[in-house]
Scaffold this active site. Structure first.
Site, PDB file in Angstrom:
ATOM      1  N   GLY A   1       0.837  -1.207   0.000  1.00  0.00           N
ATOM      2  CA  GLY A   1       0.000   0.000   0.000  1.00  0.00           C
ATOM      3  C   GLY A   1       0.866   1.248   0.000  1.00  0.00           C
ATOM      4  N   LYS A   2       1.880   1.239   0.855  1.00  0.00           N
ATOM      5  CA  LYS A   2       2.815   2.367   0.907  1.00  0.00           C
ATOM      6  C   LYS A   2       3.555   2.523  -0.412  1.00  0.00           C
ATOM      7  CE  LYS A   2       4.779   2.529   5.529  1.00  0.00           C
ATOM      8  NZ  LYS A   2       6.022   2.297   6.275  1.00  0.00           N
TER       9      LYS A   2
ATOM     10  N   ASP B   1       8.466   5.730   7.959  1.00  0.00           N
ATOM     11  CA  ASP B   1       7.911   5.126   9.161  1.00  0.00           C
ATOM     12  C   ASP B   1       6.739   6.000   9.565  1.00  0.00           C
ATOM     13  OD1 ASP B   1       8.392   2.844  11.071  1.00  0.00           O
ATOM     14  OD2 ASP B   1       8.035   4.507  12.451  1.00  0.00           O
ATOM     15  N   SER B   2       5.594   5.376   9.716  1.00  0.00           N
ATOM     16  CA  SER B   2       4.387   6.177   9.874  1.00  0.00           C
ATOM     17  C   SER B   2       3.444   5.553  10.883  1.00  0.00           C
ATOM     18  CB  SER B   2       3.696   6.328   8.518  1.00  0.00           C
ATOM     19  OG  SER B   2       3.630   5.081   7.852  1.00  0.00           O
TER      20      SER B   2
ATOM     21  N   PHE C   1      -5.041   1.411   2.550  1.00  0.00           N
ATOM     22  CA  PHE C   1      -4.618   0.292   3.399  1.00  0.00           C
ATOM     23  C   PHE C   1      -4.734   0.717   4.874  1.00  0.00           C
ATOM     24  CE2 PHE C   1      -0.445   1.861   4.854  1.00  0.00           C
ATOM     25  CZ  PHE C   1      -0.242   2.907   3.968  1.00  0.00           C
TER      26      PHE C   1
ATOM     27  N   ASP D   1      -7.076   3.420   6.803  1.00  0.00           N
ATOM     28  CA  ASP D   1      -7.783   4.303   5.866  1.00  0.00           C
ATOM     29  C   ASP D   1      -9.316   4.230   5.961  1.00  0.00           C
ATOM     30  OD1 ASP D   1      -5.520   5.482   4.934  1.00  0.00           O
ATOM     31  OD2 ASP D   1      -5.373   4.291   3.109  1.00  0.00           O
TER      32      ASP D   1
ATOM     33  N   LYS E   1      -6.057  11.486  -1.664  1.00  0.00           N
ATOM     34  CA  LYS E   1      -5.250  11.100  -0.491  1.00  0.00           C
ATOM     35  C   LYS E   1      -3.781  11.469  -0.711  1.00  0.00           C
ATOM     36  CE  LYS E   1      -3.496   7.541   2.508  1.00  0.00           C
ATOM     37  NZ  LYS E   1      -3.223   6.170   2.860  1.00  0.00           N
TER      38      LYS E   1
ATOM     39  N   HIS F   1      -0.169  12.611   5.101  1.00  0.00           N
ATOM     40  CA  HIS F   1       1.064  12.775   5.874  1.00  0.00           C
ATOM     41  C   HIS F   1       2.287  12.424   5.022  1.00  0.00           C
ATOM     42  CE1 HIS F   1      -0.833   8.917   6.042  1.00  0.00           C
ATOM     43  NE2 HIS F   1       0.141   8.302   6.690  1.00  0.00           N
ATOM     44  N   ARG F   2       2.151  11.384   4.193  1.00  0.00           N
ATOM     45  CA  ARG F   2       3.267  10.941   3.338  1.00  0.00           C
ATOM     46  C   ARG F   2       3.555  11.999   2.275  1.00  0.00           C
ATOM     47  NH1 ARG F   2       1.085   6.427   3.253  1.00  0.00           N
ATOM     48  NH2 ARG F   2       2.229   5.758   5.093  1.00  0.00           N
TER      49      ARG F   2
HETATM   50  P1  ITT Z   1       7.458  -1.033   6.217  1.00  0.00           P
HETATM   51  O1  ITT Z   1       8.085  -0.840   7.579  1.00  0.00           O
HETATM   52  O2  ITT Z   1       7.995  -2.215   5.494  1.00  0.00           O
HETATM   53  O3  ITT Z   1       7.493   0.209   5.392  1.00  0.00           O
HETATM   54  P2  ITT Z   1       4.980  -1.176   7.739  1.00  0.00           P
HETATM   55  O4  ITT Z   1       3.537  -1.282   7.353  1.00  0.00           O
HETATM   56  O5  ITT Z   1       5.469  -2.100   8.833  1.00  0.00           O
HETATM   57  O6  ITT Z   1       5.875  -1.352   6.416  1.00  0.00           O
HETATM   58  P3  ITT Z   1       5.348   1.080   9.519  1.00  0.00           P
HETATM   59  O7  ITT Z   1       6.179   0.323  10.491  1.00  0.00           O
HETATM   60  O8  ITT Z   1       5.758   2.472   9.174  1.00  0.00           O
HETATM   61  O9  ITT Z   1       5.274   0.313   8.124  1.00  0.00           O
HETATM   62  O10 ITT Z   1       3.857   1.063  10.053  1.00  0.00           O
HETATM   63  C1  ITT Z   1       2.946   1.924   9.508  1.00  0.00           C
HETATM   64  C2  ITT Z   1       1.539   1.486   9.908  1.00  0.00           C
HETATM   65  O11 ITT Z   1       0.769   2.658  10.222  1.00  0.00           O
HETATM   66  C3  ITT Z   1       0.834   0.823   8.736  1.00  0.00           C
HETATM   67  O12 ITT Z   1       1.040  -0.571   8.711  1.00  0.00           O
HETATM   68  C4  ITT Z   1      -0.619   1.214   8.996  1.00  0.00           C
HETATM   69  O13 ITT Z   1      -1.179   0.384   9.992  1.00  0.00           O
HETATM   70  C5  ITT Z   1      -0.470   2.613   9.584  1.00  0.00           C
HETATM   71  N1  ITT Z   1      -0.464   3.632   8.506  1.00  0.00           N
HETATM   72  C6  ITT Z   1       0.576   4.446   8.162  1.00  0.00           C
HETATM   73  N2  ITT Z   1       0.246   5.218   7.114  1.00  0.00           N
HETATM   74  C7  ITT Z   1      -1.011   4.901   6.787  1.00  0.00           C
HETATM   75  C8  ITT Z   1      -1.903   5.337   5.791  1.00  0.00           C
HETATM   76  O14 ITT Z   1      -1.542   6.237   4.884  1.00  0.00           O
HETATM   77  N3  ITT Z   1      -3.116   4.789   5.755  1.00  0.00           N
HETATM   78  C9  ITT Z   1      -3.491   3.874   6.655  1.00  0.00           C
HETATM   79  N4  ITT Z   1      -2.725   3.383   7.613  1.00  0.00           N
HETATM   80  C10 ITT Z   1      -1.477   3.889   7.696  1.00  0.00           C
END
Ligand code: ITT
Length: 194
Positions: A13-14, A74-75, A153, A156, A176, A181-182
């Site tokens: 998704g990212k 990291d989000s 994802f 959302d 979006k 934020h991204r």
């Molecule tokens: P990577 O570390 O491999 O990039 P990850 O999903 O584990 O993948 P993070 O540790 O940064 O990444 O966790 C981010 C989580 O925060 C993500 O899995 C979602 O649950 C939530 N999240 C972050 N940005 C989001 C978005 O734009 N929309 C919805 N949920 C989001």
């Protein structure tokens, strides 16, 4: 600007959003975007105490492995009524309970009036032997009372960005990826590069 750029994430998704954000940015940020699994699966322990530290751990590990410029994110979501949780633990909190992000959050906020929340993303761009940049972006909104929509994802389907009356999962990706934020963090990286 970069002949090759690795998107250092295992989250599809990212990855999709990064591609859309980068392609929509006016300058030629990257000629070729590489999805991390193309190089090999790299598990990075997210042991930092902040989004910025974790984004640095991911981008650095990927750039050391590939020798290429890498961008990592990291989000997470900070919910007022939960004192800022799940925050940097956003990916694992629901998973550990065997629930989807939306299910977990809606059950935690059952009957709660204050629905304010904020998404944060730290982006780290690591260009080997040259420089490392980190920026942070935000998107403010509220948590809905039911999950709606199928785009995007994670959280959302329950996140209502201020001023739109729809969840991120109901809004088109183009919207979006303009207000998220991204996108905010990416704009700040682009400005620093100028
Ligand atoms: P990577 O570390 O491999 O990039 P990850 O999903 O584990 O993948 P993070 O540790 O940064 O990444 O966790 C981010 C989580 O925060 C993500 O899995 C979602 O649950 C939530 N999240 C972050 N940005 C989001 C978005 O734009 N929309 C919805 N949920 C989001």
């Amino acid at each position: 600007m970069f002949p090759e750029l690795v998107i250092a994430t295992s989250n599809e998704g990212k990855y999709k959003e990064f591609c859309e954000i980068i392609h929509a940015s006016c300058e030629n940020f990257a000629d070729r975007i590489i999805f991390a699994p193309e190089i090999s699966r790299l598990i990075v322990e997210e042991s930092g105490h902040s989004y910025a530290e974790n984004s640095l751990l991911k981008a650095r590990a990927w750039s050391q492995k590939s020798g290429l410029p890498c961008i990592a994110d990291d989000s997470g979501l900070e919910v007022d009524a939960l004192d800022g949780a799940p925050g940097i633990f956003s990916a694992r909190t629901a998973r550990e309970k065997g629930l989807s992000e939306s299910e977990w959050l809606l059950s935690r906020l059952d009957g709660v009036e204050n629905r304010k929340a904020r998404f944060t993303a730290a982006l780290c761009l690591c260009v080997p032997e040259k420089f490392t940049l980190i920026t942070e972006g935000y998107c403010y909104g509220k948590i809905s009372t039911i999950a709606r929509g199928s785009n995007g994802f994670g959280y959302d389907p329950v996140f209502l960005p201020d001023g739109y009356g729809k969840t991120f999962a109901e809004l088109p990706g183009t919207v979006k990826n303009n207000i998220s934020h991204r996108a905010d963090a990416f704009r700040k990286i682009s400005l620093l590069l100028k």
